[in-house]
Write a protein that holds these residues in place. Structure first.
Motif, mmCIF file in Angstrom:
data_model
loop_
_atom_site.group_PDB
_atom_site.id
_atom_site.type_symbol
_atom_site.label_atom_id
_atom_site.label_comp_id
_atom_site.label_asym_id
_atom_site.label_seq_id
_atom_site.Cartn_x
_atom_site.Cartn_y
_atom_site.Cartn_z
ATOM 1 N N ALA A 28 -5.190 19.799 2.776
ATOM 2 C CA ALA A 28 -6.020 19.034 3.804
ATOM 3 C C ALA A 28 -7.063 18.377 2.742
ATOM 4 C CB ALA A 28 -6.821 20.188 4.546
ATOM 5 N N ARG A 29 -7.597 18.994 1.730
ATOM 6 C CA ARG A 29 -8.804 18.654 1.142
ATOM 7 C C ARG A 29 -8.090 17.319 0.517
ATOM 8 N NH1 ARG A 29 -13.902 18.265 0.133
ATOM 9 N NH2 ARG A 29 -12.991 16.319 0.440
ATOM 10 N N GLY A 30 -6.927 17.160 -0.047
ATOM 11 C CA GLY A 30 -6.336 16.106 -0.707
ATOM 12 C C GLY A 30 -6.238 14.816 0.238
ATOM 13 N N LEU A 31 -6.127 15.101 1.498
ATOM 14 C CA LEU A 31 -6.125 13.950 2.346
ATOM 15 C C LEU A 31 -7.095 13.025 2.757
ATOM 16 C CD1 LEU A 31 -3.784 15.689 5.225
ATOM 17 C CD2 LEU A 31 -2.914 14.260 3.352
ATOM 18 N N GLY A 32 -8.335 13.533 2.413
ATOM 19 C CA GLY A 32 -9.556 12.429 2.668
ATOM 20 C C GLY A 32 -10.603 13.068 1.840
ATOM 21 N N GLU A 33 -11.974 12.660 2.121
ATOM 22 C CA GLU A 33 -13.099 12.606 1.553
ATOM 23 C C GLU A 33 -13.803 13.924 1.969
ATOM 24 O OE1 GLU A 33 -15.882 9.300 0.244
ATOM 25 O OE2 GLU A 33 -16.788 10.185 1.940
#
Length: 153
Positions: A28-33
């Motif tokens: 999830a962290r890798g999907l957005g800021e």
């Protein structure tokens, strides 16, 4: 594909925190800021399954201590409609054991990702393994013969 300025929300019970929890939060962290992680309250969890082993405040503290979330919040409802609107969430990530349950968020413009837990560790499996190991140890320790008592004169 998501742009890096998106707000991502993921949530879970996170009972008996394990590697699949961490993998989903990292994904999830890798999907957005901005990553917001919701931790289900004990009351919410008890509304659809057995109570968590780890109390809510401890589960919240464990998730909050991770490096991936920007914000950790209590989750008190399985309906994320209001939360999505209040927090301007662009994408939601949840384990694939919830496949299809959050498709309604797409109507609100939210991308929904069902993270593949796959085989392996789960809180339910951990609880079962602990129970079985405890039962085995208890059965072994409880099965003994009483010693012969020698009468001394």
């Amino acid at each position: 594909m998501l742009r890096k300025n998106k707000i991502i929300y993921t949530s879970g019970t996170f009972d008996m925190f394990h590697s699949n929890h961490l993998k989903m939060i990292k994904y999830a962290r890798g999907l957005g800021e901005t990553l917001i992680v919701g931790v289900s309250s004990d009351e919410l969890v008890c509304s659809y399954k057995k109570a968590p082993i780890i109390p809510f405040e401890e589960r919240l503290a464990i998730v909050d201590a991770l490096k991936y979330p920007d914000v950790v919040i209590p989750q008190r409802s399985l309906d994320h409609s209001l939360l999505v609107k209040k927090l301007n969430i662009d994408a939601f990530v949840v384990g694939d054991d919830w496949e299809g349950k959050y498709d309604y968020l797409r109507e609100l413009g939210v991308e929904v990702f069902y993270f593949p837990y796959g085989d392996g560790v789960s809180s339910s499996k951990l609880k079962e393994d602990i129970f079985l190991k405890y039962k085995e140890l208890k059965d072994i320790s409880d099965k003994h013969t009483n010693p012969t008592i020698l009468k001394t004169e």
